[in-house]
Design a protein around this motif. Sequence first.
Motif, PDB file in Angstrom:
ATOM      1  N   ALA A  53      -1.573 -10.164  -0.101  1.00  0.00           N
ATOM      2  CA  ALA A  53      -1.011  -9.758   1.255  1.00  0.00           C
ATOM      3  C   ALA A  53      -1.873  -8.036   1.255  1.00  0.00           C
ATOM      4  O   ALA A  53      -1.654  -8.340   2.790  1.00  0.00           O
ATOM      5  CB  ALA A  53       0.756  -9.494   1.103  1.00  0.00           C
ATOM      6  N   ALA A  57      -3.566  -7.424   4.826  1.00  0.00           N
ATOM      7  CA  ALA A  57      -3.401  -6.502   5.475  1.00  0.00           C
ATOM      8  C   ALA A  57      -4.119  -5.417   5.970  1.00  0.00           C
ATOM      9  O   ALA A  57      -4.664  -5.312   7.281  1.00  0.00           O
ATOM     10  CB  ALA A  57      -1.788  -5.891   5.059  1.00  0.00           C
ATOM     11  N   VAL A  65       4.233  -6.572   8.602  1.00  0.00           N
ATOM     12  CA  VAL A  65       3.962  -7.874   7.454  1.00  0.00           C
ATOM     13  C   VAL A  65       5.140  -8.489   7.370  1.00  0.00           C
ATOM     14  O   VAL A  65       6.292  -6.907   6.359  1.00  0.00           O
ATOM     15  CB  VAL A  65       3.198  -7.065   6.370  1.00  0.00           C
TER      16      VAL A  65
END
Length: 240
Positions: A53, A57, A65
């Motif tokens: 993640a 990102a 998110v």
Amino acid sequence: MSRLETEAQPGEGSSIRVLLAEDQVLLRDSFKMLIDSTPGMVTVGEAGTGAEAVRLAGQLRPDVVLMDVRMPEMDGIEATRRICGSPQGSGTRVLILTTFDLDEYVYASLRAGASGFLIKNSTAAELLGAIRVVAGGEALLAPTVTRRLIGEFLQRSERVPAAARPLDGVTPREREVLTLIAKGLSNRDIAEHLHLTVGTVKTHIGHLLAKLQARDRAQLVIAAYEAELVTSPAREGRGS
């Protein structure tokens, strides 16, 4: 593992770009199907771990998110802290997914920079609405849920005493606005309560964000609790 979509979709320029961070593949696929079938939203990437993640990102710079808490390699709270604390994450908002069994994570999530949280048993409409709210720069702070949770876990946590964090430079009027934000009032409600215009309230909030170095409304709520401008509902009920 992660899946990455780099090619632009038709009309994607005006869409809310969402990164999914969820280790359960079936649940992640359900979120993707829902988001991609909703006009004005698109899934730009998927992560099965907190580390993925953070990486995606930074690479994709999504608008939102959708972050699970319990994930392999790195939990969602640490991933949120890294995303929100990086220069690449300045335009990215994190919406934490939680359950009532994980209430203790809510305060830590907001401290890490999350703009709000969503209960996993929420409806599809609530999920889509939460993504829109967070993408629009607002914090997802339901007075009947978030204020109770923040208050309860602030009371339990070993936090720095309020006296160690004075509200330097905050005017009396700004303190009033900050208190009402922590109580869950909207800008319009605050304006009516203080007999101000909505524009003036927004100006006060802008000043508070700058003075308290807060990322968004969620962190203003935390600042108000830490300065003890408001107390937890549990404490109020005991009259202490």
